[in-house]
Design an enzyme around this catalytic site. Structure first.
Site, PDB file in Angstrom:
ATOM      1  N   PRO A 151       0.790  -1.227   0.000  1.00  0.00           N
ATOM      2  CA  PRO A 151       0.000   0.000   0.000  1.00  0.00           C
ATOM      3  C   PRO A 151       0.826   1.283   0.000  1.00  0.00           C
ATOM      4  O   PRO A 151       1.876   1.357   0.631  1.00  0.00           O
ATOM      5  CB  PRO A 151      -0.822  -0.104   1.291  1.00  0.00           C
ATOM      6  CG  PRO A 151      -0.061  -1.032   2.154  1.00  0.00           C
ATOM      7  CD  PRO A 151       0.586  -2.020   1.212  1.00  0.00           C
ATOM      8  N   ASN A 152       0.313   2.252  -0.723  1.00  0.00           N
ATOM      9  CA  ASN A 152       0.856   3.617  -0.816  1.00  0.00           C
ATOM     10  C   ASN A 152       2.140   3.712  -1.640  1.00  0.00           C
ATOM     11  O   ASN A 152       2.630   4.826  -1.871  1.00  0.00           O
ATOM     12  CB  ASN A 152       1.076   4.238   0.581  1.00  0.00           C
ATOM     13  CG  ASN A 152      -0.218   4.344   1.349  1.00  0.00           C
ATOM     14  OD1 ASN A 152      -1.187   4.896   0.838  1.00  0.00           O
ATOM     15  ND2 ASN A 152      -0.279   3.786   2.554  1.00  0.00           N
ATOM     16  N   ARG A 206       5.450  10.996  -2.337  1.00  0.00           N
ATOM     17  CA  ARG A 206       5.186  10.643  -0.940  1.00  0.00           C
ATOM     18  C   ARG A 206       6.471  10.747  -0.116  1.00  0.00           C
ATOM     19  O   ARG A 206       7.413   9.992  -0.332  1.00  0.00           O
ATOM     20  CB  ARG A 206       4.680   9.201  -0.905  1.00  0.00           C
ATOM     21  CG  ARG A 206       4.495   8.638   0.456  1.00  0.00           C
ATOM     22  CD  ARG A 206       4.274   7.133   0.385  1.00  0.00           C
ATOM     23  NE  ARG A 206       4.072   6.631   1.722  1.00  0.00           N
ATOM     24  CZ  ARG A 206       4.345   5.409   2.120  1.00  0.00           C
ATOM     25  NH1 ARG A 206       4.821   4.533   1.258  1.00  0.00           N
ATOM     26  NH2 ARG A 206       4.139   5.051   3.362  1.00  0.00           N
ATOM     27  N   TYR A 239      11.526   8.342   1.270  1.00  0.00           N
ATOM     28  CA  TYR A 239      11.420   7.278   0.267  1.00  0.00           C
ATOM     29  C   TYR A 239      12.106   7.599  -1.067  1.00  0.00           C
ATOM     30  O   TYR A 239      12.118   6.756  -1.955  1.00  0.00           O
ATOM     31  CB  TYR A 239       9.939   6.941   0.028  1.00  0.00           C
ATOM     32  CG  TYR A 239       9.250   6.438   1.281  1.00  0.00           C
ATOM     33  CD1 TYR A 239       9.671   5.255   1.888  1.00  0.00           C
ATOM     34  CD2 TYR A 239       8.202   7.146   1.871  1.00  0.00           C
ATOM     35  CE1 TYR A 239       9.062   4.793   3.041  1.00  0.00           C
ATOM     36  CE2 TYR A 239       7.583   6.693   3.021  1.00  0.00           C
ATOM     37  CZ  TYR A 239       8.014   5.520   3.605  1.00  0.00           C
ATOM     38  OH  TYR A 239       7.415   5.066   4.748  1.00  0.00           O
ATOM     39  N   ASN A 249       7.781  -5.798  -0.916  1.00  0.00           N
ATOM     40  CA  ASN A 249       7.762  -4.658  -0.005  1.00  0.00           C
ATOM     41  C   ASN A 249       6.315  -4.553   0.463  1.00  0.00           C
ATOM     42  O   ASN A 249       5.461  -4.001  -0.243  1.00  0.00           O
ATOM     43  CB  ASN A 249       8.208  -3.371  -0.699  1.00  0.00           C
ATOM     44  CG  ASN A 249       8.270  -2.206   0.292  1.00  0.00           C
ATOM     45  OD1 ASN A 249       7.805  -2.317   1.427  1.00  0.00           O
ATOM     46  ND2 ASN A 249       8.843  -1.092  -0.131  1.00  0.00           N
ATOM     47  N   ALA A 281       3.152  -0.759   4.791  1.00  0.00           N
ATOM     48  CA  ALA A 281       2.588  -0.688   6.140  1.00  0.00           C
ATOM     49  C   ALA A 281       2.083  -2.047   6.649  1.00  0.00           C
ATOM     50  O   ALA A 281       2.082  -2.300   7.865  1.00  0.00           O
ATOM     51  CB  ALA A 281       1.461   0.337   6.180  1.00  0.00           C
ATOM     52  N   HIS A 299       3.953  -4.325   9.241  1.00  0.00           N
ATOM     53  CA  HIS A 299       3.886  -4.140  10.693  1.00  0.00           C
ATOM     54  C   HIS A 299       2.552  -4.587  11.289  1.00  0.00           C
ATOM     55  O   HIS A 299       2.359  -4.492  12.493  1.00  0.00           O
ATOM     56  CB  HIS A 299       4.134  -2.663  11.029  1.00  0.00           C
ATOM     57  CG  HIS A 299       5.242  -2.057  10.221  1.00  0.00           C
ATOM     58  ND1 HIS A 299       6.545  -2.478  10.330  1.00  0.00           N
ATOM     59  CD2 HIS A 299       5.245  -1.094   9.248  1.00  0.00           C
ATOM     60  CE1 HIS A 299       7.304  -1.782   9.478  1.00  0.00           C
ATOM     61  NE2 HIS A 299       6.541  -0.948   8.810  1.00  0.00           N
ATOM     62  N   ASP A 303       1.042 -15.367   7.112  1.00  0.00           N
ATOM     63  CA  ASP A 303       0.533 -16.729   6.930  1.00  0.00           C
ATOM     64  C   ASP A 303       0.554 -17.133   5.456  1.00  0.00           C
ATOM     65  O   ASP A 303       0.872 -18.279   5.132  1.00  0.00           O
ATOM     66  CB  ASP A 303      -0.896 -16.851   7.486  1.00  0.00           C
ATOM     67  CG  ASP A 303      -0.932 -16.830   9.009  1.00  0.00           C
ATOM     68  OD1 ASP A 303       0.145 -16.884   9.639  1.00  0.00           O
ATOM     69  OD2 ASP A 303      -2.039 -16.737   9.576  1.00  0.00           O
ATOM     70  N   GLU A 359      12.139  -9.972   1.763  1.00  0.00           N
ATOM     71  CA  GLU A 359      11.449  -8.768   2.240  1.00  0.00           C
ATOM     72  C   GLU A 359      12.341  -7.559   1.985  1.00  0.00           C
ATOM     73  O   GLU A 359      13.518  -7.576   2.351  1.00  0.00           O
ATOM     74  CB  GLU A 359      11.183  -8.923   3.744  1.00  0.00           C
ATOM     75  CG  GLU A 359      10.601  -7.677   4.383  1.00  0.00           C
ATOM     76  CD  GLU A 359      10.408  -7.837   5.905  1.00  0.00           C
ATOM     77  OE1 GLU A 359      10.628  -8.949   6.457  1.00  0.00           O
ATOM     78  OE2 GLU A 359      10.057  -6.820   6.529  1.00  0.00           O
ATOM     79  N   HIS A 403      12.621  -3.072   1.964  1.00  0.00           N
ATOM     80  CA  HIS A 403      12.096  -1.752   2.333  1.00  0.00           C
ATOM     81  C   HIS A 403      13.025  -0.678   1.791  1.00  0.00           C
ATOM     82  O   HIS A 403      14.257  -0.825   1.874  1.00  0.00           O
ATOM     83  CB  HIS A 403      11.994  -1.610   3.856  1.00  0.00           C
ATOM     84  CG  HIS A 403      11.101  -2.635   4.473  1.00  0.00           C
ATOM     85  ND1 HIS A 403       9.727  -2.541   4.422  1.00  0.00           N
ATOM     86  CD2 HIS A 403      11.381  -3.799   5.103  1.00  0.00           C
ATOM     87  CE1 HIS A 403       9.205  -3.611   5.008  1.00  0.00           C
ATOM     88  NE2 HIS A 403      10.193  -4.394   5.425  1.00  0.00           N
ATOM     89  N   LEU A 404      12.430   0.382   1.301  1.00  0.00           N
ATOM     90  CA  LEU A 404      13.229   1.518   0.816  1.00  0.00           C
ATOM     91  C   LEU A 404      13.955   2.190   1.975  1.00  0.00           C
ATOM     92  O   LEU A 404      15.149   2.477   1.909  1.00  0.00           O
ATOM     93  CB  LEU A 404      12.309   2.539   0.129  1.00  0.00           C
ATOM     94  CG  LEU A 404      11.650   2.072  -1.172  1.00  0.00           C
ATOM     95  CD1 LEU A 404      10.342   2.809  -1.395  1.00  0.00           C
ATOM     96  CD2 LEU A 404      12.595   2.275  -2.344  1.00  0.00           C
ATOM     97  N   SER A 405      13.215   2.474   3.042  1.00  0.00           N
ATOM     98  CA  SER A 405      13.799   3.131   4.219  1.00  0.00           C
ATOM     99  C   SER A 405      14.309   2.064   5.185  1.00  0.00           C
ATOM    100  O   SER A 405      13.951   0.896   5.067  1.00  0.00           O
ATOM    101  CB  SER A 405      12.732   3.997   4.909  1.00  0.00           C
ATOM    102  OG  SER A 405      11.689   3.180   5.416  1.00  0.00           O
ATOM    103  N   ARG A 417      13.454   4.235  12.432  1.00  0.00           N
ATOM    104  CA  ARG A 417      12.266   5.084  12.377  1.00  0.00           C
ATOM    105  C   ARG A 417      11.415   4.873  13.634  1.00  0.00           C
ATOM    106  O   ARG A 417      11.935   4.540  14.676  1.00  0.00           O
ATOM    107  CB  ARG A 417      11.513   4.798  11.068  1.00  0.00           C
ATOM    108  CG  ARG A 417      12.398   5.058   9.829  1.00  0.00           C
ATOM    109  CD  ARG A 417      11.655   4.868   8.538  1.00  0.00           C
ATOM    110  NE  ARG A 417      10.488   5.752   8.471  1.00  0.00           N
ATOM    111  CZ  ARG A 417       9.490   5.600   7.607  1.00  0.00           C
ATOM    112  NH1 ARG A 417       9.530   4.598   6.748  1.00  0.00           N
ATOM    113  NH2 ARG A 417       8.467   6.432   7.610  1.00  0.00           N
ATOM    114  N   ARG A 421       7.494   0.635  13.524  1.00  0.00           N
ATOM    115  CA  ARG A 421       8.048   0.114  12.258  1.00  0.00           C
ATOM    116  C   ARG A 421       9.171  -0.891  12.496  1.00  0.00           C
ATOM    117  O   ARG A 421       9.634  -1.555  11.570  1.00  0.00           O
ATOM    118  CB  ARG A 421       8.573   1.257  11.391  1.00  0.00           C
ATOM    119  CG  ARG A 421       7.500   2.153  10.856  1.00  0.00           C
ATOM    120  CD  ARG A 421       8.037   3.138   9.841  1.00  0.00           C
ATOM    121  NE  ARG A 421       7.196   4.307   9.805  1.00  0.00           N
ATOM    122  CZ  ARG A 421       6.091   4.428   9.060  1.00  0.00           C
ATOM    123  NH1 ARG A 421       5.723   3.453   8.255  1.00  0.00           N
ATOM    124  NH2 ARG A 421       5.365   5.522   9.112  1.00  0.00           N
TER     125      ARG A 421
END
Ligand code: DQA
Length: 146
Positions: free
Chosen positions: A13-14, A21, A26, A77, A80, A83, A90, A101, A103-105, A110, A114
Site C-alpha cells: 500500500p501507498n 510521498r 522514500y 515490499n 505498512a 507491521h 501466513d 522482504e 524496504h526503501l527506508s 524510524r 516500524r
C-alpha cells in the site's frame, strides 16, 4: 520462460505514490522508475520478473497464494502491512517459495512500530534502507535462492 526462472515482485500500500510521498524518506523515484530498474536488472540476470502493486491486503494475499503456480520466488515490499498483517505472514508461510522482504527506508531507524516486521519470520531475509537498491539487492537474493 520456465517457472524456475520467474520471480514475482509485490509492492504494498501507498507505494503507488512514490515520488511525491515523503521524498525525504522514500526518495524521488516514482514506482514506474523503480520498476524499470528492476526489469533492467532482471534482463541482466536472465530471469523473468512480473511486478504488481496493491493497496489491498486481500489482493496481496491472493497473489501470494497463487504465486507458487507460476513463480519460483518472490520479492515483497509489504509497506505498512509489514507491521500489521498476520494474513500476509501466513500467506508467505503457506506459499512455501523463497521470499525476500525489502524496504526503501531503514525500518529500524524510524518509529518504534516500524521496528517490528510480522512477515520477517516467513521470509528468507530482509533488505532495508537502501532505497531502490533494496529492490535490486532483493532481486539478486531471490535469484540466488532459485
Ligand atoms: C516501507 C516502510 C514501511 O514502514 C512503510 O509503511 C512503507 C514503506 C519502506 O519501503 O521503507 O510504506 O515498507
Amino acid at each position: 520462460m520456465a517457472k524456475k526462472r520467474k520471480i514475482l515482485v509485490l509492492h504494498g500500500p501507498n507505494l503507488n505514490l512514490l515520488g511525491k510521498r515523503q521524498p525525504e524518506i522514500y526518495g524521488r523515484l516514482t514506482l514506474e522508475q523503480i520498476n524499470r530498474r528492476i526489469l533492467a536488472l532482471a534482463r541482466e540476470l536472465g530471469v523473468e520478473v512480473e511486478i504488481r502493486q496493491s493497496n489491498s491486503e486481500g489482493e496481496l494475499v491472493d497473489w501470494i497464494q497463487q504465486a507458487p503456480k507460476k513463480f519460483a520466488a518472490l520479492v515483497i515490499n509489504a509497506a505498512a502491512y509489514t507491521h500489521s498483517s498476520v494474513a500476509l505472514r501466513d500467506a508467505l508461510t503457506a506459499a512455501g517459495i523463497p521470499a525476500i522482504e525489502v524496504h526503501l527506508s531503514n525500518i529500524y531507524k524510524r518509529e518504534e512500530f516500524r521496528k517490528r516486521s510480522l512477515i520477517a519470520e516467513a521470509v528468507v531475509g530482509q533488505i532495508t534502507g537502501f532505497g531502490v537498491s533494496s529492490y535490486l539487492l532483493g532481486l539478486r537474493a531471490a535469484v540466488e535462492a532459485l
